[in-house]
Design a protein around this motif. Structure first.
Motif, PDB file in Angstrom:
ATOM      1  N   ARG A 244      70.713  42.377  72.239  1.00 27.89           N
ATOM      2  CA  ARG A 244      69.434  42.326  72.946  1.00 27.89           C
ATOM      3  C   ARG A 244      68.278  42.659  71.993  1.00 27.89           C
ATOM      4  O   ARG A 244      68.484  43.270  70.950  1.00 27.89           O
ATOM      5  CB  ARG A 244      69.476  43.295  74.121  1.00 27.89           C
TER       6      ARG A 244
ATOM      7  N   GLU B  94      59.086  46.829  74.445  1.00 30.24           N
ATOM      8  CA  GLU B  94      59.209  45.789  75.469  1.00 30.24           C
ATOM      9  C   GLU B  94      60.528  45.052  75.291  1.00 30.24           C
ATOM     10  O   GLU B  94      60.979  44.813  74.166  1.00 30.24           O
ATOM     11  CB  GLU B  94      58.054  44.787  75.318  1.00 30.24           C
ATOM     12  N   THR B  95      61.132  44.704  76.409  1.00 29.27           N
ATOM     13  CA  THR B  95      62.347  43.890  76.347  1.00 29.27           C
ATOM     14  C   THR B  95      62.382  42.997  77.587  1.00 29.27           C
ATOM     15  O   THR B  95      61.565  43.170  78.492  1.00 29.27           O
ATOM     16  CB  THR B  95      63.618  44.768  76.271  1.00 29.27           C
ATOM     17  N   THR B  96      63.322  42.070  77.596  1.00 28.65           N
ATOM     18  CA  THR B  96      63.452  41.270  78.811  1.00 28.65           C
ATOM     19  C   THR B  96      64.551  41.896  79.671  1.00 28.65           C
ATOM     20  O   THR B  96      65.552  42.372  79.154  1.00 28.65           O
ATOM     21  CB  THR B  96      63.841  39.815  78.472  1.00 28.65           C
TER      22      THR B  96
END
Ligand SMILES: Nc1ncnc2c1ncn2[C@@H]1O[C@H](COP(=O)(O)OP(=O)(O)OP(=O)(O)O)[C@@H](O)[C@H]1O
Ligand SMILES: [Mg+2]
Length: 248
Positions: A2, A85-87
């Protein structure tokens, strides 16, 4: 793997950057067996998380593969603070230690080359049970097989037992001491706790030192740089003259 983006890294002034370079060089020259390093302090707010992020980033910038493990499972602000930030939802250390996720699912690559990150995942009321399990030590060992440095951000050793539990699984501890604030007896007690956990204290970082407090006059004008005033080093002497020249 990720991905996470660090959108905001707090800045350091020039003297801070110089000190950070020295700290990281000292860590590198502490030996090749030193891979799992926990950063803690006696009390809250002395600068552990700030330094953990900067040390990890500095070591990564030098070409080392570095993973920062946020093990402050009670109250971590890392994601908010660095604008990470990540999805999708964050998965982290708590998820892995509780058996919800595999290790690969909680490791994030970042927008800084060579820098990887494991967030806490979620706050846990009693993290000792998780940190005391053999899974935590096994996880750090597995990470040490794939990364040059595993840098662990811990809660304060003087307030909760977590840091000593984390230290048990690490090769060395760095103790952050806030200048003019941390009490001597607290430092001695912290050192005892860490060494009793079987982890050497590699050294201390005196943090939040203001330049004035160091007495710039003494530092720059006297002993430390005095040899630069030596006439051999003067620009106006054309080139560095040899002792022979001087004797003429
Ligand atoms: N060397 C430094 N230069 C500038 N600001 C600093 C420095 N060290 C710490 N700070 C600032 O001090 C504050 C506390 O630092 P930080 O959150 O890293 O401490 P901490 O020891 O991790 O705290 P906690 O025990 O709550 O986890 C932050 O606002 C941070 O930006
Ligand atoms: Mg912190």
């Amino acid at each position: 793997m990720r991905k996470a983006s660090i959108t905001h890294l707090e800045e350091m002034d020039y003297s801070g950057v110089e000190a950070l370079n020295t700290i990281c060089s000292n860590l590198i020259f502490s030996g090749r067996d030193l891979k799992k390093i926990v950063i803690t302090s006696c009390t809250a707010g002395e600068g552990k998380s700030f330094l953990t992020m900067h040390i990890a980033q500095n070591l990564a910038q030098r070409g080392n593969r570095v993973i920062l493990v946020d093990a402050d499972l009670r109250r971590s602000f890392t994601i908010r603070r660095y604008g990470l930030e990540t999805t999708g939802e964050w998965q982290g250390l708590a998820h892995y230690l509780a058996g919800y996720d595999d290790l690969d699912d909680v490791i994030y690559s970042t927008n800084y080359e060579n820098l990887y990150f494991i967030p806490t995942g979620r706050d846990v009321a009693n993290p000792v049970q998780l940190l005391d399990s053999e899974h935590f030590g096994d996880m750090l060992d597995a990470l040490a097989d794939h990364f040059n440095y595993v840098i662990v951000d811990a809660p304060p050793v003087g307030l909760v037992i977590d840091a000593a539990e984390i230290a048990k699984a690490c090769d060395g501890t760095v103790l952050v001491i806030e200048y003019n604030k941390t009490r001597r007896r607290d430092i001695i007690e912290a050192q005892k706790q860490i060494t009793n956990a079987g982890c050497p204290v590699l050294g201390c970082i005196i943090n939040k030192v203001t330049f004035d407090s160091l007495s710039a006059k003494k530092y720059y004008n006297r002993s430390y740089y005095s040899h630069y005033n030596n006439e051999y080093y003067r620009r106006d002497s054309g080139k560095k003259s040899s002792k022979k020249d001087k004797a003429r």
